[in-house]
Design a protein around this motif. Sequence first.
Motif, PDB file in Angstrom:
ATOM      1  N   ALA A   2      34.192  18.170  21.774  1.00  0.00           N
ATOM      2  CA  ALA A   2      32.872  17.556  22.034  1.00  0.00           C
ATOM      3  C   ALA A   2      32.007  18.473  22.892  1.00  0.00           C
ATOM      4  O   ALA A   2      30.799  18.602  22.651  1.00  0.00           O
ATOM      5  CB  ALA A   2      33.041  16.193  22.702  1.00  0.00           C
ATOM      6  N   LEU A   3      32.594  19.121  23.887  1.00  0.00           N
ATOM      7  CA  LEU A   3      31.854  20.053  24.737  1.00  0.00           C
ATOM      8  C   LEU A   3      31.412  21.264  23.920  1.00  0.00           C
ATOM      9  O   LEU A   3      30.259  21.706  24.018  1.00  0.00           O
ATOM     10  CB  LEU A   3      32.707  20.478  25.933  1.00  0.00           C
ATOM     11  CG  LEU A   3      32.102  21.511  26.874  1.00  0.00           C
ATOM     12  CD1 LEU A   3      30.792  21.012  27.477  1.00  0.00           C
ATOM     13  CD2 LEU A   3      33.104  21.865  27.979  1.00  0.00           C
ATOM     14  N   PHE A   4      32.308  21.791  23.105  1.00  0.00           N
ATOM     15  CA  PHE A   4      31.977  22.951  22.277  1.00  0.00           C
ATOM     16  C   PHE A   4      30.811  22.637  21.337  1.00  0.00           C
ATOM     17  O   PHE A   4      29.860  23.415  21.222  1.00  0.00           O
ATOM     18  CB  PHE A   4      33.210  23.399  21.484  1.00  0.00           C
ATOM     19  CG  PHE A   4      32.958  24.610  20.637  1.00  0.00           C
ATOM     20  CD1 PHE A   4      33.022  25.878  21.185  1.00  0.00           C
ATOM     21  CD2 PHE A   4      32.647  24.490  19.287  1.00  0.00           C
ATOM     22  CE1 PHE A   4      32.772  27.003  20.418  1.00  0.00           C
ATOM     23  CE2 PHE A   4      32.401  25.598  18.510  1.00  0.00           C
ATOM     24  CZ  PHE A   4      32.465  26.858  19.069  1.00  0.00           C
ATOM     25  N   ASN A  64      31.329  31.485  21.968  1.00  0.00           N
ATOM     26  CA  ASN A  64      30.825  31.602  20.598  1.00  0.00           C
ATOM     27  C   ASN A  64      29.716  32.654  20.489  1.00  0.00           C
ATOM     28  O   ASN A  64      28.712  32.440  19.810  1.00  0.00           O
ATOM     29  CB  ASN A  64      30.336  30.238  20.106  1.00  0.00           C
ATOM     30  CG  ASN A  64      30.355  30.126  18.600  1.00  0.00           C
ATOM     31  OD1 ASN A  64      31.181  30.741  17.942  1.00  0.00           O
ATOM     32  ND2 ASN A  64      29.438  29.349  18.056  1.00  0.00           N
ATOM     33  N   GLY A  65      29.887  33.761  21.206  1.00  0.00           N
ATOM     34  CA  GLY A  65      28.916  34.847  21.156  1.00  0.00           C
ATOM     35  C   GLY A  65      27.708  34.666  22.053  1.00  0.00           C
ATOM     36  O   GLY A  65      26.804  35.497  22.044  1.00  0.00           O
ATOM     37  N   LEU A  66      27.673  33.594  22.838  1.00  0.00           N
ATOM     38  CA  LEU A  66      26.552  33.346  23.745  1.00  0.00           C
ATOM     39  C   LEU A  66      27.010  33.461  25.192  1.00  0.00           C
ATOM     40  O   LEU A  66      28.131  33.075  25.536  1.00  0.00           O
ATOM     41  CB  LEU A  66      25.968  31.948  23.506  1.00  0.00           C
ATOM     42  CG  LEU A  66      25.300  31.728  22.159  1.00  0.00           C
ATOM     43  CD1 LEU A  66      24.980  30.257  21.966  1.00  0.00           C
ATOM     44  CD2 LEU A  66      24.027  32.568  22.060  1.00  0.00           C
ATOM     45  N   ALA A  67      26.122  33.966  26.039  1.00  0.00           N
ATOM     46  CA  ALA A  67      26.403  34.055  27.466  1.00  0.00           C
ATOM     47  C   ALA A  67      25.959  32.755  28.133  1.00  0.00           C
ATOM     48  O   ALA A  67      24.822  32.312  27.948  1.00  0.00           O
ATOM     49  CB  ALA A  67      25.651  35.237  28.067  1.00  0.00           C
ATOM     50  N   LEU A 103      27.531  22.344  23.340  1.00  0.00           N
ATOM     51  CA  LEU A 103      27.073  23.641  23.845  1.00  0.00           C
ATOM     52  C   LEU A 103      26.545  24.542  22.741  1.00  0.00           C
ATOM     53  O   LEU A 103      25.551  25.246  22.941  1.00  0.00           O
ATOM     54  CB  LEU A 103      28.207  24.344  24.604  1.00  0.00           C
ATOM     55  CG  LEU A 103      28.536  23.780  25.971  1.00  0.00           C
ATOM     56  CD1 LEU A 103      29.798  24.432  26.526  1.00  0.00           C
ATOM     57  CD2 LEU A 103      27.376  23.924  26.936  1.00  0.00           C
ATOM     58  N   THR A 104      27.178  24.538  21.581  1.00  0.00           N
ATOM     59  CA  THR A 104      26.701  25.428  20.514  1.00  0.00           C
ATOM     60  C   THR A 104      25.325  25.016  20.010  1.00  0.00           C
ATOM     61  O   THR A 104      24.586  25.861  19.517  1.00  0.00           O
ATOM     62  CB  THR A 104      27.701  25.512  19.339  1.00  0.00           C
ATOM     63  OG1 THR A 104      27.957  24.210  18.841  1.00  0.00           O
ATOM     64  CG2 THR A 104      28.992  26.181  19.774  1.00  0.00           C
ATOM     65  N   GLU A 105      24.957  23.760  20.164  1.00  0.00           N
ATOM     66  CA  GLU A 105      23.599  23.350  19.796  1.00  0.00           C
ATOM     67  C   GLU A 105      22.616  23.532  20.956  1.00  0.00           C
ATOM     68  O   GLU A 105      21.458  23.867  20.756  1.00  0.00           O
ATOM     69  CB  GLU A 105      23.588  21.887  19.338  1.00  0.00           C
ATOM     70  CG  GLU A 105      22.236  21.501  18.793  1.00  0.00           C
ATOM     71  CD  GLU A 105      22.281  20.373  17.789  1.00  0.00           C
ATOM     72  OE1 GLU A 105      21.261  19.688  17.684  1.00  0.00           O
ATOM     73  OE2 GLU A 105      23.318  20.186  17.133  1.00  0.00           O
ATOM     74  N   LEU A 106      23.071  23.329  22.174  1.00  0.00           N
ATOM     75  CA  LEU A 106      22.226  23.391  23.363  1.00  0.00           C
ATOM     76  C   LEU A 106      21.857  24.818  23.772  1.00  0.00           C
ATOM     77  O   LEU A 106      20.690  25.110  24.068  1.00  0.00           O
ATOM     78  CB  LEU A 106      22.961  22.697  24.524  1.00  0.00           C
ATOM     79  CG  LEU A 106      22.417  22.883  25.927  1.00  0.00           C
ATOM     80  CD1 LEU A 106      21.074  22.178  26.065  1.00  0.00           C
ATOM     81  CD2 LEU A 106      23.426  22.352  26.952  1.00  0.00           C
TER      82      LEU A 106
END
Length: 164
Positions: A7-9, A121-124, A12-15
């Motif tokens: 759920a956190l992942f 996922n490739g984001l800092a 975060l990947t959308e946010l």
Amino acid sequence: MSHIPPALFVALTELLPDLHVHCAEPWCLIGSAAARLVGADVSVADIDVLVARADADMLATLWTDRRDATHAPADDGRFRSQFARFDFPGMPVEVMGGLELNQGEGWQPVSPGRLILVGLNGLAVPVPSVADQIRLFESFGREKDVLRAKLLRAFASSPHRGED
């Protein structure tokens, strides 16, 4: 790093892309999501994002259709900010623009301190250092925050922990 709950992942990947693209000032995650991202074994019910007041207003406009207008933050006598809660897939996101804390000596700005970057996922993802997260949790003073500070201290003293 401890396992990132699905759920956190998902949230975060959308946010994260929106925060990277639309925030004009530095921002960071704080609270349980930040603690989990650095590896502490804490439960996460929502994602707390610390932003500048102008960025909080901009995000409120960007995410108008996600706004949870019925949510009232707890401890409103202790904290104040340009606050809004948004519904994201996975879990809610709480945005705090210009967060201030009153510990009985008047309103003081909350400073995240030294930020570190956690890769996801490739984001800092900027989060306060472990020491600064402990400081923040202790300053907030609520029972859940004191427990999180304790869990972070245990994590920080673990021989298997990576450097921040």
